[in-house]
Design an enzyme around this catalytic site. Structure first.
Site, PDB file in Angstrom:
ATOM      1  N   ASP A 225     103.758  16.010 -93.030  1.00 34.68           N
ATOM      2  CA  ASP A 225     103.280  17.355 -92.754  1.00 34.68           C
ATOM      3  C   ASP A 225     104.368  18.006 -91.896  1.00 34.68           C
ATOM      4  O   ASP A 225     105.271  17.332 -91.381  1.00 34.68           O
ATOM      5  CB  ASP A 225     101.917  17.329 -92.040  1.00 34.68           C
ATOM      6  CG  ASP A 225     101.205  18.695 -92.153  1.00 34.68           C
ATOM      7  OD1 ASP A 225     101.872  19.692 -92.526  1.00 34.68           O
ATOM      8  OD2 ASP A 225      99.998  18.770 -91.867  1.00 34.68           O
TER       9      ASP A 225
HETATM   10  C1  BGC Z   1      99.671  22.167 -92.717  1.00 35.38           C
HETATM   11  C2  BGC Z   1      99.864  21.698 -94.149  1.00 35.38           C
HETATM   12  C3  BGC Z   1     100.735  22.682 -94.873  1.00 35.38           C
HETATM   13  C4  BGC Z   1     102.039  22.850 -94.135  1.00 35.38           C
HETATM   14  C5  BGC Z   1     102.998  23.812 -94.798  1.00 35.38           C
HETATM   15  C6  BGC Z   1     100.969  22.508 -92.032  1.00 35.38           C
HETATM   16  O1  BGC Z   1     100.719  23.156 -90.833  1.00 35.38           O
HETATM   17  O2  BGC Z   1      98.982  21.185 -91.999  1.00 35.38           O
HETATM   18  O3  BGC Z   1      98.632  21.551 -94.787  1.00 35.38           O
HETATM   19  O4  BGC Z   1     100.928  22.271 -96.195  1.00 35.38           O
HETATM   20  O5  BGC Z   1     101.774  23.340 -92.832  1.00 35.38           O
HETATM   21  O6  BGC Z   1     102.524  25.103 -94.715  1.00 35.38           O
END
Ligand code: BGC
Length: 676
Positions: A225
């Protein structure tokens, strides 16, 4: 494991080039290698539409209903159709990797991201996610199942450790990921922000190497993530392949030094590069022509898909002889509440989508009601610093509540839309919300119900919102979760009986927060950064069954305007490991409709701790009035295995099993015992 083309490419790469591929760039891209003709791939969030990732201008696109709404349809084909539409949307923006679906399970209503996930049951979430993934990937776009794993709250998400015994981890929290890998053949897996049993999931050898890659045979890419890596060696060794959004820790300088010192083997790096290039190869991304935006999407068709999910995913929880609206008797309707207009389509955070159009409940009602019904809107609640601005307008000095009562009094029926993301209370990524509906909304329900008992409440929320506090004041309740851009129309169609509701709860609605399985183990108020999942394997309805607690609305529940009769159950072995459950279902009411039939199985003479019953199959069945269909559901012995913590193996317990067919987890219509 990988193709010759992949190995050949890796062979041609220098160590620096390989290391360079292990981190993203510019927020949402993989790194290109011009010398070898490897392009950069564009990623985007995700499950309900294309988010404006990395773009300075917001992209307008189709905003589908929340993943939780999709789960409430229990319609596997529809999940595939949404995936397919999203895949096409992604291609139209030149996006190659979608960062969804999310399958973290619903433990408590307050988790800010519940609406991005698929409910409390691992089997329901896993099957819906697998179909959704297939739909995306059939369009030549890679899907990413997230967030591995146990990211069940937003509170303290960067530090918190979800402390879960191994059996619950495997049987509950990992299962939807396993189904996404094995059935969905998902291209990528995203780790979570939280720690699991003390170890950050991006560094967890147990999760990434042992379970995901070795046991499940996952040959795709494990990406972090965004900023979820904290230790380069930990991540590299554990099996993380791609650090996003850039290689802060798993970067070339750091890794090269480790390799030179003999602390890290180059075959570990080769494996990561192979996986990344294999994703390119699998989806044809090594070919530039497959990366160009495809501008041929059929917007009308995609709107229809969004509408279909809303029609099938809204759950009618209560109907005290009020719906569908009888247009011979009802001549005037008041629409009010902060979520009535303008449209609230989805949640905040990375899943937020700027809809290309949005139909509010008010607009939907105006479109469907026809000319003979007068519609009055009591304007949107205006908030200042989270409080209602008391003055309704410059001309009208009455308070919002006074005006609401007067409008309610003067109309035959009131549709009141409440929930979150209404300008006062946020629901979405980054923080948890409160359990209750905010005071302004509960006051509104209270005062309006006192002057007009023909009250329909529509709720927009990622789960429960202390319904027990207000549900007896409404004659009808429709749960919209988050309805997407076409949701206002679908809600109005349900009100007027143009659509027969068929959504069923993908979560249990508790009577009081104290009844919830996570009640004393959700937040860690002392900020020790550890949350002990005390309920173990008894998530959701499993907990209510075990502790004999009556939920307000049980898992799998949802009303229809018609009725269904279940009859003639038989259970037969069709292959060594596979059993067929067959029964007849008849629409006995006077409206065409769909029923979600649910197969639950109980190990009746269990010798180890097990739930009273578990969902092992379901199907959505469409029936005209008077029609009967023979329904077939299959299950395998394998799916009844439990994880034995002593042998650390999946074991099957021989004995009596009860096969139950229900209209909800608490409404079993047919059952039969068999020896397995
Ligand atoms: C989130 C993810 C997301 C990523 C990219 C993160 O803050 O937890 O679910 O895909 O950002 O936007």
């Amino acid at each position: 494991m990988f193709s010759k083309k992949v190995y050949d490419l890796v062979e041609k790469m220098t160590l620096d080039e390989k290391l360079d591929m292990l981190g993203g760039v510019n927020g949402f891209y993989t790194k290109a290698n011009e010398r070898l003709g490897i392009p950069s791939l564009r990623m985007s969030d995700a499950s309900v539409g294309i988010h404006a990732s990395g773009d300075s201008r917001p992209m307008e696109c189709i905003a589908y209903p929340a993943s939780l709404t999709l789960a409430a349809t229990w319609n596997i084909e529809l999940a595939r159709e949404v995936g397919s539409s999203l895949g096409k949307d992604a291609r139209s923006f030149g996006i190659q990797v979608l960062l969804g679906p999310g399958v973290n399970l619903y433990r408590a209503p307050m988790c800010g991201r519940n609406a991005e996930y698929m409910g409390e049951d691992p089997f329901l979430a896993g099957l819906m996610a697998a179909a959704f993934i297939q739909g995306i990937q059939e369009q030549g776009v890679a899907a990413t199942v997230k967030h591995l794993t146990a990211n069940n709250s937003e509170y303290d998400r960067y530090f918190s450790s979800s402390d879960i015994e191994e059996r619950a981890l495997r049987e509950v929290y990992l299962r939807p990921f396993e189904m996404a890998v094995k059935y969905g053949k998902v291209a990528a897996v995203m780790t979570s922000y939280n720690r699991v049993n003390g170890v950050y999931s991006s560094h967890s050898e147990f999760l990434l190497r042992e379970i995901l890659k070795d046991e499940w045979g996952f040959d795709g890419v494990v990406m972090s993530d965004w900023w979820a890596v904290h230790d380069g060696m930990g991540a590299a060794k554990a099996g993380l392949d791609l650090e996003m959004p850039r290689a802060k820790y798993m970067n070339p300088e750091f890794l090269k030094e480790k390799i030179e010192k003999g602390e890290l083997d180059t075959c570990v790096i080769d494996d990561k590069v192979c996986r990344i290039l294999n994703l390119y190869k699998r989806f044809g991304f090594l070919d530039q022509k497959n990366l160009k935006p495809d501008k041929t999407i059929d917007v009308k068709q995609h709107r229809k898909t969004a509408l279909a999910v809303a029609r099938e995913g809204f759950v009618l929880l209560k109907n005290d002889n009020l719906l569908p609206i009888d247009d011979k008797r009802v001549k005037s309707i008041a629409v009010m509440g902060p979520n009535s207009h303008p449209a609230v389509t989805g949640c905040g955070g990375s899943s937020f989508v700027v809809p290309e159009r949005a139909i509010s409940v008010l607009e939907g009602i105006r479109a469907v009601a026809g000319e003979n019904i007068a519609i009055t809107w009591n304007d949107k609640l205006r908030y200042k610093d989270g409080k209602i601005e008391d003055v309704f307008s410059f001309e009208d000095k009455r308070s919002y509540l006074e005006r609401a009562c007067e409008v309610a009094k003067n109309n035959d029926l009131v549709v009141l839309c409440v929930g979150y993301n209404d300008g006062a209370v946020y629901e979405g990524e980054g923080r948890d919300r409160v359990y209750h509906l905010h005071e302004q909304c509960s006051n509104l329900i209270k005062v309006v119900s006192e002057v007009n008992s023909n009250l329909i409440v529509m709720l927009m929320a990622g789960g429960n919102a202390d319904m027990n506090n207000w549900q007896n004041k409404a004659r009808a309740i429709l749960h919209l979760w988050y309805p997407g851009q076409e949701g206002g129309l679908a809600a109005a169609e349900i009100l007027f009986g143009k659509t027969n509701p068929s959504g069923k709860l993908p979560v249990t609605i508790e009577r009081r927060w104290e009844d919830s399985p996570a009640f004393d183990s959700y937040h860690d108020p002392e900020l020790r950064h550890h949350v002990e999942y005390k309920e173990g394997i008894f998530i959701g309805y499993r907990h209510y069954d075990k502790n004999k607690i009556e939920p307000l609305y049980p898992f799998g529940f949802g009303l229809s305007y018609t009725s269904f009769l279940y009859a003639k159950l038989s259970v037969d072995k069709i292959r060594d490991d596979t059993f067929e459950v067959v029964f007849d279902l008849t629409n006995t009411g006077d409206m065409n409709g769909a029923e979600v039939v649910q197969l639950y199985i109980q190990d009746s003479n269990r010798t180890v701790l097990k739930p009273e019953k578990e969902l092992m199959g379901f199907k959505k069945v469409y029936l005209s009035t008077g029609e009967t269909k023979t329904v077939t559901l299959n299950f395998s012995r394998k799916s009844l295995e439990y994880f034995d913590v002593n042998s650390r193996k999946w074991e099957f317990h021989k004995g009596h099993y009860k096969i139950m067919i229900g209209a909800s987890s608490r409404d079993i219509r047919l059952e039969q015992s068999i020896e397995l």
